[in-house]
Design an enzyme around this catalytic site. Structure first.
Site, PDB file in Angstrom:
ATOM      1  N   GLU A   1       0.899  -1.177   0.077  1.00  0.00           N
ATOM      2  CA  GLU A   1       0.068   0.144   0.050  1.00  0.00           C
ATOM      3  C   GLU A   1       0.714   1.429   0.086  1.00  0.00           C
ATOM      4  O   GLU A   1       0.483   2.219  -0.579  1.00  0.00           O
ATOM      5  CB  GLU A   1      -0.869  -0.055   1.214  1.00  0.00           C
ATOM      6  CG  GLU A   1      -1.947   1.184   1.441  1.00  0.00           C
ATOM      7  CD  GLU A   1      -3.009   0.638   2.029  1.00  0.00           C
ATOM      8  OE1 GLU A   1      -3.470  -0.371   2.103  1.00  0.00           O
ATOM      9  OE2 GLU A   1      -3.535   1.732   2.758  1.00  0.00           O
TER      10      GLU A   1
ATOM     11  N   ASP B   1      -2.780  -2.837   2.733  1.00  0.00           N
ATOM     12  CA  ASP B   1      -3.218  -3.356   4.097  1.00  0.00           C
ATOM     13  C   ASP B   1      -4.190  -4.457   4.061  1.00  0.00           C
ATOM     14  O   ASP B   1      -5.237  -4.203   3.316  1.00  0.00           O
ATOM     15  CB  ASP B   1      -3.565  -2.060   4.674  1.00  0.00           C
ATOM     16  CG  ASP B   1      -2.497  -1.129   4.963  1.00  0.00           C
ATOM     17  OD1 ASP B   1      -1.227  -1.569   4.587  1.00  0.00           O
ATOM     18  OD2 ASP B   1      -2.566  -0.018   5.366  1.00  0.00           O
TER      19      ASP B   1
ATOM     20  N   TYR C   1       4.037   3.497  12.050  1.00  0.00           N
ATOM     21  CA  TYR C   1       2.937   3.934  11.239  1.00  0.00           C
ATOM     22  C   TYR C   1       1.856   4.809  11.842  1.00  0.00           C
ATOM     23  O   TYR C   1       1.362   4.450  12.986  1.00  0.00           O
ATOM     24  CB  TYR C   1       2.340   2.765  10.638  1.00  0.00           C
ATOM     25  CG  TYR C   1       1.294   3.239   9.462  1.00  0.00           C
ATOM     26  CD1 TYR C   1       1.551   3.667   8.425  1.00  0.00           C
ATOM     27  CD2 TYR C   1      -0.339   2.988  10.041  1.00  0.00           C
ATOM     28  CE1 TYR C   1       0.537   4.134   7.699  1.00  0.00           C
ATOM     29  CE2 TYR C   1      -1.333   3.510   9.091  1.00  0.00           C
ATOM     30  CZ  TYR C   1      -1.016   3.976   8.076  1.00  0.00           C
ATOM     31  OH  TYR C   1      -2.122   4.598   7.188  1.00  0.00           O
TER      32      TYR C   1
END
Length: 616
Positions: free
Chosen positions: A7, A110, A320
């Site tokens: 992604e 994801d 993240y």
DNA sequence: GCAAGGTC
């Protein structure tokens, strides 16, 4: 050659690392047998109305119902208007070249609805026909990645997930684009009046709260408070009841047997309660909780915090950022002791980090089942230096929260003394026996009330204490506070929980309105549209925002329940239900809301005009 | 000009 597509670059690089792939090319990493590439989130979006021939905003186009949706390369805003993002175009070319050479494609976007959509939009846009398999992992550790690659799933297993994602996307387009044009046109087409499944309920929440405060009538009430003394320690107690009537309060007040009225020991202790209370450490941060804390502590907007955190992520200092989980899995937890060791010299948290090395870490934030696409925000342990003060502040909130989350419980003793003197009084006291996690920031609690005592003296039932002073307090009921970014973010997260219909509430249990990645931009959109403004830290609706609210407030598009309904249906589609039924319902709803707004907007035309006059 | 979703 097998092509793995992630992604985002960070994940692509992580996967490549596990395979020992090191040959860096432009937009991908190569090794023998595998190439690793990536998207940058959604590279493609549903094409705008003009791509279907709906040029200009015209009543006769409405409702716009494209027979088949088109995809378009993501645009960016420049001084010449919206143009295709050249970086996106280039990455798509890279992906196309790799797909053309591929024997097999491995989808590593994801593990969720949007991740599936990101890949499928690319795949269909490039008209690729090659077979693909799906990597489905919820943790990015080497072991989880290897395990995932040993257990690749057939790509078609996720067709229904794609169907639900595609429906979400098209439905938002249909309702949002049509409702926006319908209202803008009927209100005179002078300004953009945007509406959408997420932004409009958000605006409605802000407006409803504003109007509630504006029309709030404060009620006066009375309370009686006393000061008592024991062993030279003075403490405060407050009447258990409030009184609306002043005469009643004064009458009761006269019954209080204080020293100045001639009663040396008029306070009868009728009950003493002492209870230990354990306060567990807070969970690790997800994006939203960090945005809320940064707004409270530093006044940062949700958007500022997201940008600062993204920046720290790009500098490899934090994990993240756009995560909705406040937990980590056992695999990540295994690395936490080493991670904590990296902060034993930190100027603020060093001592507490050292302390954590000596205890069994609290595992409240460790729960693999509650890790979704991404785990909670953690520092990476890379050395941070030369950060701007704002970035440092956010970084310290991440590090400090990590130290707190693995720290010990805070142990308190809560004491409650009941006193009788004409009427009943209560004295509350809290003593911290062991600060535990609270020693990290050493801040006072936000829920502390001003009538709370710190420590209370030792007293026993039956004792009679002198009341040194009594006061009749005149107080007023207060309205709820105006929304600020912190309370709005919280409201967006939890609005699903207030939905009465059980099924809809269940459908929204893990989502709320918007997503962690989009909530900051929802607030910014409302500001750009001039629906709301920031006044100090509060979010206040404008005349324009209130006018729009008046038109839509009783319609579905302004209710959080609409998202609940959609989520319920999308979940059914994911488990195999018909797409057709949902699509035709959305089409019907689009026609209805469009017609309603084409009529209703006329009523606010004047109110938008007023605003211009005021400004002139 | 417009949605909501993702991310540099």
């Amino acid at each position: 050659m097998k092509i793995v597509i992630a992604e985002k670059p960070s994940v692509g690089r992580e996967l490549a690392k596990v395979f020992g792939a090191t040959t860096r090319k432009d937009g991908y990493i190569e090794s023998k047998g595998y190439s690793f590439t990536w998207a940058f989130g959604h590279l493609l979006q549903l094409a705008p109305p003009q791509d279907y021939g709906f040029i200009g905003w015209r009543k006769q186009h409405l409702p716009m119902l494209p027979a088949k949706f088109k995809l378009a390369i993501r645009k960016i805003k420049t001084k010449d208007g919206f143009v295709e993002d050249p970086a996106v175009r280039k990455q798509l070319d890279t992906i196309k070249k790799l797909f053309d050479e591929a024997t097999e494609i491995i989808v590593a976007t994801d593990a969720g609805r949007e991740g599936e959509l990101i890949f499928r939009y690319i795949y269909y846009y490039l008209k690729c026909k090659k077979p693909f398999k799906r990597l489905w992992i919820s943790s990015q550790t080497d072991e989880a990645i290897k395990d995932g690659f040993r257990n690749l799933k057939p790509g078609t297993d996720y067709d229904t997930l794609f169907n639900s994602a595609h429906c979400r996307s098209e439905s938002d387009w249909l309702v949002g684009m049509n409702a926006t044009q319908a209202l803008s046109i009927s209100a005179g087409n002078r300004t953009v009046l945007s509406l959408g499944r997420v932004q409009t309920p958000t605006l409605a929440m802000i407006c409803a709260r504003f109007l509630e405060i504006k029309t709030f009538v404060p009620q006066t009430f009375y309370q009686i408070s006393i000061l008592l003394i024991k062993d030279e320690q003075i403490f405060k107690a407050v009447s258990t009841s409030n009184y609306k009537n002043k005469e009643e309060a004064e009458k009761l007040f006269s019954l209080v047997e204080d020293v100045p009225s001639g009663f040396p020991t008029g306070g009868n202790i009728t009950a003493v309660e002492a209870k230990p209370r354990k306060e567990p450490p807070p969970l690790l941060h997800d994006l939203s909780s960090l945005q809320q804390e940064a707004n409270k502590k530093k006044g940062f907007t949700a958007d500022q915090t997201l940008n600062l955190l993204q920046n720290l992520y790009e500098s490899k200092l934090v994990s993240y950022p756009r995560t909705g989980s406040r937990y980590i899995g056992d695999d990540v937890f295994a690395g936490v002791p080493d991670l904590i060791t990296k902060f034993t010299n930190h100027p603020d948290f060093g001592k507490q980090a050292q302390f954590l090395q000596t205890i069994t870490l609290n595992k409240r934030s460790v729960n693999a089942k509650k890790v979704t696409d991404h785990h909670a925000v953690l520092p990476t342990g890379e050395e941070a230096y030369g950060l701007s003060s704002d970035k440092q502040a956010i970084y310290d909130m991440v590090v400090g929260r990590m130290i707190e989350a693995f720290h010990q419980e805070c142990l308190k003793e809560i004491t409650k003394i009941t006193i009788q003197s004409g009427l009943t009084f209560i004295a509350n006291g809290t003593v911290i026996r062991s600060a535990g996690w609270r020693s990290v920031f050493n801040e006072t609690e936000d829920d502390k009330k001003d009538e709370d005592n710190a420590a209370l003296p030792k007293v026993a039932v039956g004792e009679q204490l002198p009341i040194t002073e009594k006061s009749l307090l005149e107080k007023q009921t207060k309205p709820k506070p105006m929304f600020n970014e912190a309370s709005l973010l919280k409201a967006l997260e939890t609005c699903g929980k207030e939905i009465e219909d059980e099924e809809l509430r269940y459908a929204m249990k893990d989502s709320g309105l918007g997503t962690p990645a989009t909530r900051a931009s929802i607030i910014e959109t409302l500001i750009t549209r001039e629906y709301i403004t920031r006044e100090k830290r509060n979010l206040i609706p404008s005349t324009k925002g209130l006018a729009v609210y008046e038109v839509v407030k009783d319609k579905q598009i302004a209710q959080a329940e609409l998202t609940g309904q959609w989520e319920k249906r999308l979940e059914e589609i994911r488990s195999g239900a018909s797409v057709k039924d949902f699509k035709s319902e959305i089409t019907e709803y689009t026609k209805m809301i469009t017609n309603e707004l084409l009529i209703a907007g006329a009523s606010i035309s004047g109110r938008l005009e007023d605003k211009k006059l005021e400004q002139a």
